[in-house]
Write an enzyme that holds these catalytic residues in place. Structure first.
Site, PDB file in Angstrom:
ATOM      1  N   ALA A 189      16.215  12.404  56.877  1.00 53.45           N
ATOM      2  CA  ALA A 189      17.167  13.223  56.202  1.00 53.45           C
ATOM      3  C   ALA A 189      16.826  13.460  54.597  1.00 53.45           C
ATOM      4  O   ALA A 189      15.787  13.845  54.295  1.00 53.45           O
ATOM      5  CB  ALA A 189      18.671  12.789  56.124  1.00 53.45           C
TER       6      ALA A 189
ATOM      7  N   GLY B  17      31.096  10.887  69.070  1.00 53.96           N
ATOM      8  CA  GLY B  17      30.337  12.117  68.723  1.00 53.96           C
ATOM      9  C   GLY B  17      28.994  11.417  67.898  1.00 53.96           C
ATOM     10  O   GLY B  17      28.446  12.376  67.263  1.00 53.96           O
TER      11      GLY B  17
ATOM     12  N   GLY C 262      23.007  13.183  59.321  1.00 49.94           N
ATOM     13  CA  GLY C 262      24.439  13.940  58.638  1.00 49.94           C
ATOM     14  C   GLY C 262      23.889  15.085  57.955  1.00 49.94           C
ATOM     15  O   GLY C 262      22.757  15.205  57.329  1.00 49.94           O
TER      16      GLY C 262
ATOM     17  N   LYS D 251       9.482  11.503  64.788  1.00 48.12           N
ATOM     18  CA  LYS D 251       9.584  11.134  63.254  1.00 48.12           C
ATOM     19  C   LYS D 251       7.984  10.377  63.192  1.00 48.12           C
ATOM     20  O   LYS D 251       7.486  10.346  62.081  1.00 48.12           O
ATOM     21  CB  LYS D 251      10.705  10.458  62.872  1.00 48.12           C
TER      22      LYS D 251
ATOM     23  N   THR E  13      16.646  24.963  62.407  1.00 51.43           N
ATOM     24  CA  THR E  13      17.104  24.778  63.875  1.00 51.43           C
ATOM     25  C   THR E  13      16.513  23.610  64.357  1.00 51.43           C
ATOM     26  O   THR E  13      16.041  22.659  63.802  1.00 51.43           O
ATOM     27  CB  THR E  13      16.383  26.061  64.502  1.00 51.43           C
TER      28      THR E  13
ATOM     29  N   VAL F 266      12.401  13.638  58.347  1.00 52.53           N
ATOM     30  CA  VAL F 266      12.223  12.023  58.795  1.00 52.53           C
ATOM     31  C   VAL F 266      13.299  11.388  57.319  1.00 52.53           C
ATOM     32  O   VAL F 266      12.797  11.479  56.324  1.00 52.53           O
ATOM     33  CB  VAL F 266      10.963  11.460  58.173  1.00 52.53           C
TER      34      VAL F 266
END
Lengths: 360, 360
Positions: free
Chosen positions: A154, A208, A340, A226, A103, A152
């Site tokens: 991904a 977006g 992503g 981060k 979340t 941090v």
């Protein structure tokens, strides 16, 4: 074969990508690692689908399909329960369980706390629990059963490198610098190419690439969180308010609607054009940099030499440089897609596997 | 507190740096991780100093000093035993032990095998055991108790990233490219700057950047072994003779003395000058690249775009790019000092800690 029950909180884009990845990897986990993962609960903001014997792959795929069609878990025909997160952790958990938080909310903290108290492991893609009071960070990470790679960069192994390659080998970290926002990387690359600030923000918003309110990216708070997590991982007693943050818009544009903001940012174009020009005259470029040194963290637009790892960075990739005792002449550098759903899900799954392997 | 007995094979530059790092980190390991490491055996080529109760820090520091003065372990006043490695592993070992191989020899394989059979863990900086027959690689890595970070890129977490970030998260690796030799990085950077090949080799040799016979670097076999280890880590059934290797000198210069070789290499200058020039005309540069794709590994001088991670690499740093399903538009890149005793020792210590933590 070790069976690990999974309780996942969050079933948005990243959440779905995690479930898909775990399903797709079933055979590999079983045959190559002797591990079996079984979803016992899948939670959204209002409750959960629970099965202590494990939701079958077929059920999980139905829930994924269902969600792709824009419906909520509660509307699924699989027994949805409206219990709160604490009850769900209680209902579904067992000491070998791993709780996954994908979340973007503070509300999960009590449930994560309970999970750790019960001896479960926890994997976070959610930065918020680690960016609140430092006592929570210390308690959570001190358990030795929490991993947070995806918070941090991904899936880029920033946290694993810091903890397991540098700190564990008794290297001394002098200084960390990095670019941790794909959106702001896109902006600074565009500025360098001579595109107007307002045009870049407009494009990123339209495509977006930014949050619905682009100020959520341009304000730098996501990058600040981060930096905070990295600083705390270094053992520094930092709070979020100690991180010096330079937003990319002046305070007066912080008020008002998104539309007002989008209409007003043309007024910033000239000053950004001048900053880019001034940097260029010194052989430098502008980057939105998180910088950690001497127990202090700063986040903001910086002038960096064009011929440096940060200066050469183009586009939306994340990049981090660790300047340490061992990596003293040139830093240790990691670069890759830092956002992503797939990269983030990969970071989460790597953490799940690391925790499970250690439990074997 | 968990006490982990260490048996170290090899006490040269890297070996000493490992002992020093373990000693320096004692307090941190104890207080931060609840781990205590105790050297029970320190071996060189003829035997070992053994103490099943653990060699004291004072004794270890005396042995380090002794070695710095150029004397062998056997000459130390601490009870040196002339047993072979198998006996030493037997004498000193216990199931929690970690055996560390910091030699550059094939001869350690039986002792490592015995250690793994007994349930000990193993850490390798030595590439040779993993670059021999694939059965040995499979048996060793299949144990789940062997780590080998320092065999590729020294302390740069190349193996951990491949295994724990990419493979464990069920990412698919399409293609790996990297520069894994500081010496050859120095050469290609110099060639790019217009320096003659013979001059660069002469300088590197004189400064001790190369092996005593520079052909040991220029031949590419060290890079080939690293490519082999990466390929095998990907699960490919590669043997060393399957790795296509392009040496940086023609076969006829492979014969003869080092002096003959050094006198003859001027004859290569013009052809390297032309290759650099031809590359430049295409916007490219030459790099000595290890490349893994489609179950095949190649090592040799390649033309790479100047504006790419490998093309931008300068000097002696190592660099690796992972092109995967998740990192598809831009690769995941790691860069840093990939050689030297401190980086290598840091890689070894990181592995020791990772194995010990998992045993807790």
């Amino acid at each position: 074969m070790l069976t690990i029950p999974l309780i996942q909180i969050g079933f948005g884009g990243v959440g779905r990508a995690v479930v898909e990845r775990v399903l797709d990897a079933r055979d590999e986990f079983e045959w190559r690692m002797g591990l079996e993962f079984e979803y016992v609960a899948l939670c959204d903001s209002a409750g959960a689908v629970i099965d202590q014997n494990g939701l079958s792959p077929g059920t999980l795929r139905r829930l994924l399909e269902h969600k792709r069609q824009g419906r909520s878990l509660a509307e699924s025909e699989v027994g949805y329960r409206h219990e709160g997160l604490l009850d769900i952790v209680d209902l579904a958990g067992s000491p070998e369980a791993i709780v996954i938080d994908v979340t973007a909310s503070d509300d999960t903290v009590p449930a994560l706390q309970l999970a750790l108290d019960r001896g479960y492991a926890v994997v976070l893609a959610n930065k918020k629990p680690l960016a609140g009071p430092i006592e929570v960070f210390r308690e959570f990470t001190g358990s030795g059963r929490l991993r947070y790679e995806a918070t941090v960069g991904a899936g880029v192994p920033v946290i694993a490198t810091l903890q397991e390659a540098l700190l564990a080998s008794h290297d001394t970290v002098h200084h960390i610098e990095g670019c941790f926002s794909g959106t702001l990387g896109y902006l600074t690359t565009g500025l360098e190419q001579g595109v107007a600030f307002s045009q870049l923000v407009g494009q990123a918003h339209a495509m977006g690439y930014t949050e619905p309110d682009p100020r959520d990216d341009l304000g730098g708070m996501d990058v600040a969180r981060k930096a905070l997590i990295l600083g705390r991982t270094l053992g520094w007693p930092l709070e979020l308010e100690h991180v010096e943050v330079e937003p990319l818009y002046p305070a007066e544009l912080g008020e008002g609607s998104v539309e007002d903001f989008m209409n007003a940012i043309e007024t910033l174009d000239e000053s950004y054009r001048q900053r880019v020009q001034a940097a260029r005259e010194q052989g430098s470029v502008l980057r939105y940099v998180a910088s950690l040194q001497g127990s202090e963290a700063r986040v903001g637009l910086q002038t960096v030499p064009q011929d440096s790892p940060l200066g050469r960075l183009q586009g939306t990739d994340n990049l981090i440089t660790f300047h340490t005792e061992v990596y003293n002449e040139t830093p240790l550098v990691l670069q890759g897609r830092g956002a992503g759903v797939h990269g983030t899900a990969a970071g989460v799954v790597a953490d799940i596997v690391a925790l499970a392997r250690c439990r074997k």
